[in-house]
Structure formats: C-alpha cells, structure tokens
Scaffold this active site. Sequence first.
Site, PDB file in Angstrom:
ATOM      1  N   TRP A  94      45.423  30.381  34.968  1.00  0.00           N
ATOM      2  CA  TRP A  94      44.142  30.099  35.606  1.00  0.00           C
ATOM      3  C   TRP A  94      43.776  28.643  35.352  1.00  0.00           C
ATOM      4  O   TRP A  94      43.872  28.154  34.223  1.00  0.00           O
ATOM      5  CB  TRP A  94      43.088  31.035  35.021  1.00  0.00           C
ATOM      6  CG  TRP A  94      41.699  30.865  35.538  1.00  0.00           C
ATOM      7  CD1 TRP A  94      41.312  30.719  36.833  1.00  0.00           C
ATOM      8  CD2 TRP A  94      40.494  30.847  34.751  1.00  0.00           C
ATOM      9  NE1 TRP A  94      39.942  30.623  36.906  1.00  0.00           N
ATOM     10  CE2 TRP A  94      39.413  30.701  35.640  1.00  0.00           C
ATOM     11  CE3 TRP A  94      40.235  30.967  33.382  1.00  0.00           C
ATOM     12  CZ2 TRP A  94      38.090  30.651  35.216  1.00  0.00           C
ATOM     13  CZ3 TRP A  94      38.928  30.927  32.961  1.00  0.00           C
ATOM     14  CH2 TRP A  94      37.869  30.768  33.866  1.00  0.00           C
ATOM     15  N   ASP A 139      43.214  36.653  26.751  1.00  0.00           N
ATOM     16  CA  ASP A 139      42.215  36.654  27.820  1.00  0.00           C
ATOM     17  C   ASP A 139      42.256  38.029  28.482  1.00  0.00           C
ATOM     18  O   ASP A 139      43.225  38.382  29.147  1.00  0.00           O
ATOM     19  CB  ASP A 139      42.518  35.549  28.834  1.00  0.00           C
ATOM     20  CG  ASP A 139      41.375  35.355  29.828  1.00  0.00           C
ATOM     21  OD1 ASP A 139      40.530  36.257  29.948  1.00  0.00           O
ATOM     22  OD2 ASP A 139      41.337  34.307  30.497  1.00  0.00           O
ATOM     23  N   LYS A 177      34.367  41.635  36.578  1.00  0.00           N
ATOM     24  CA  LYS A 177      35.134  42.421  37.538  1.00  0.00           C
ATOM     25  C   LYS A 177      34.926  43.915  37.356  1.00  0.00           C
ATOM     26  O   LYS A 177      34.578  44.631  38.296  1.00  0.00           O
ATOM     27  CB  LYS A 177      36.626  42.089  37.424  1.00  0.00           C
ATOM     28  CG  LYS A 177      37.056  40.864  38.216  1.00  0.00           C
ATOM     29  CD  LYS A 177      36.544  39.569  37.622  1.00  0.00           C
ATOM     30  CE  LYS A 177      37.031  38.350  38.388  1.00  0.00           C
ATOM     31  NZ  LYS A 177      36.528  37.105  37.780  1.00  0.00           N
TER      32      LYS A 177
END
Length: 398
Positions: A130, A211, A246
């Site tokens: 990312w 993460d 999310k």
Amino acid sequence: MFEAITAAPPDAILGLTEAFKLDANPRKVNLGAGVFVDETGRTPILASVKAAEAAILAAAQTKSYMPIAGDPTYRRLVQELVFGAEHPALRDQRARTAHTPGGTAALRVGADFLRKFFPQASVWLSKPTWTNHRGVFTAAGFTVKEYPYYNPATKELDHAAFLAALRQIPAGDVVLLHACCHNPTGVDLTPAQWAEVAAIAAARRWLPFVDFAYQGYGDGLEPDRASVLALAAQCPELLIASSFSKNFGLYQDRTGALTLLAADAHAAGATFSNIESVIRVNYSNPPAHGSLIVSHILTTPELKRQWLGELDAMRHHISGVRHKFVAGLQAHGAPGNFDFIARQKGMFSFSGLSDAQVAWLRVERSIYIVAGGRINVAGITPANFDYLCAALAAALRA
C-alpha cells in the site's frame, strides 16, 4: 513565510478520487480508493451499525474525553477479534491495545514509538505494498527497505525469494506484514507459509508489525487471524494495526487500534505506557463514536449475529464479482488468462495493467485505476461492468 512553498503532489489514491469527482464523463468509473460498494454503487451503512448508533444516541449522557488509550471494553473486544477470546496471550495479560483514529493512525503511532526506542532500525515493506505504508514510516524517520513478495509472471507469491529475503533481515529491524487480503495484490500466504514466516522471525529476532486492515474479507473473521496466531505462537513480541473501516463500514468514523504483544505482563505494561505517551503528544484522546458502535455490536448478541451476516455477505459479494470479472474479460476478448483474479482475496487485484495502460484508461475511458494496475474489485457494479470489461480489453490489446 509561506510564499516560497510549492504545492505537494496529489496523494496517489485520494488524489485520484478528487480527479474522478471533477470528470464530467457520465460513464466514469472509480476503481482507486479501497471502499466497498453494493450493486447499486453505494457504500452502505450496515444495518447493525444503524441499530447500534440509535441505541448509543438514546443512552448517551456525556461527550467527555475518552482515556488516552480508549475505552477499556473496546480495547478488550479488539484483542478478542485479533487473537480469539481464549488465547493464552490474553489470559497472561501479554497484550495491550490502544484505540486509534483508523488503521493509518495505528501504523503511525507504532512507527513513532519504534522510532523513539529503536532509531537505528530499518523498516521492511513488501514489494509492492500500500502506497501509504512507505509514507507513514518515512515520515516517522525510518529508512525503508523492501522484500520481494509478488511474482508478476506467475501472479502468485514469489515464495522462495520472499523467504530467502526474510532470512537475511537483521535482528532488531521491523518487518511489516499484511495479515490477509494483501494490498495491492490480493495474494495471501497459506497457514503453512505463515508458520514458516513466524519461525524465521523468531530465529532472526526481527519484529513483525502486522497490518490487519481487512479481517473478515479474506476467508472469514476467524480464518483471517491465522497469520497473527502463527506469529504469536513463535514470536514473543508483535505489533498489530487493526482497522474497522471495511469490516464494520466505518470509513468516516476512523476507528482502528494498535495492539502490542510482549513477552510477559510486566513488559507489556511498561512498553504500552510509552505508546500512550506517543498518543498524548499526537492527538491526546481517540474519537468515541466508532468505538462505541463496535463495542455495542460485539456485546449485543443479536446485533453481533447480524453484523457477522453482513460481513459474510460483503465477502461473498466481492468473491462473486471476481469470478464474474474474469468471465467478463474473457467474453470481451481480453488477451491472456485472468483466473488469478478469482484466486486473489479481499478488495484489491493486481491486474497486470502497465502504467501506460492505466493512463490510457483514464484519458480515453474515464476509468480511474491506481498506478501499478491495482484495481478495487469491490468498486465493480452491474452498471459499469460491461463498459469496464470492454475498456480493459481494449487497453490490453492496444
């Protein structure tokens, strides 16, 4: 003082969204930002979240500050999501959790803490990763390095090169790992491969920083924690950044957490006090709303069942879109085999598009994709499906 300052370059992902908003083409498609949309193109508020918000509003009696590390109930519930309620690390009080404003803040708080005590360490990121990972750790002052991860020829994990690189990372360095739904590739490790990574980390004595932004979007809420459990089984110390953007749909409420695992309860307490010090000089206290929603859902049995059903529905929707996308590309004559898209997990797919093809799609078709070819599969809807498949086929044939 500001006269000589020049404009910063736009963010690679959020800047793309701003450009999308300014595009007048009625057929424009945004596959950049990692946001779930349903078949109508909306990013819905989960029904369980709406019910929790109504209950919280009815019962609210104060807007006073949260503790520096957040509400204790929320922190305990985060640990149970990450490890499972019966994990020995929780029983032995080896874990400590701080509520942070989203997963990005969890990464940055962890980065600032590590930089304070281990300034000579390097931080290792997967290639690719990312975009903001590099930004966060560079801004904290770290030297950032890369380990191989994705093989563009096979569209799979570059397993041998990946493990070989991990075996060369020096003791005392920090290795950022994606727990599941790897961003941007969608290529995840198997449980056996996670056990290999954990053994290497324990032997080499580097620190895993996990993460965990997409728990529940890969194989399910419990299967997706296999990475954390494998690492916790062999490594005495971990950092874990969680996000509930999310899986609870709390994008705008910025709800996340940083969890520390230490070798024993004493070390956990002493170390965590320094994480609280980092938070105090950064944002002092976390925002309450998102954590109250998460806590209310997870402590209300009927809402928890509803939320689990909604989470499963989002995961199955994305998986279904992946399979339809593969069939749609083939139907529109796109050259090549795209079965790898169906095998990948989570919101993102590394499409194989070149930067030149990404630029062509934006200019000629108003289709917005992050440089490098990362596609947010969750942004594909019935309304844009055929247009998108035809445009991608044209770009790949060009």
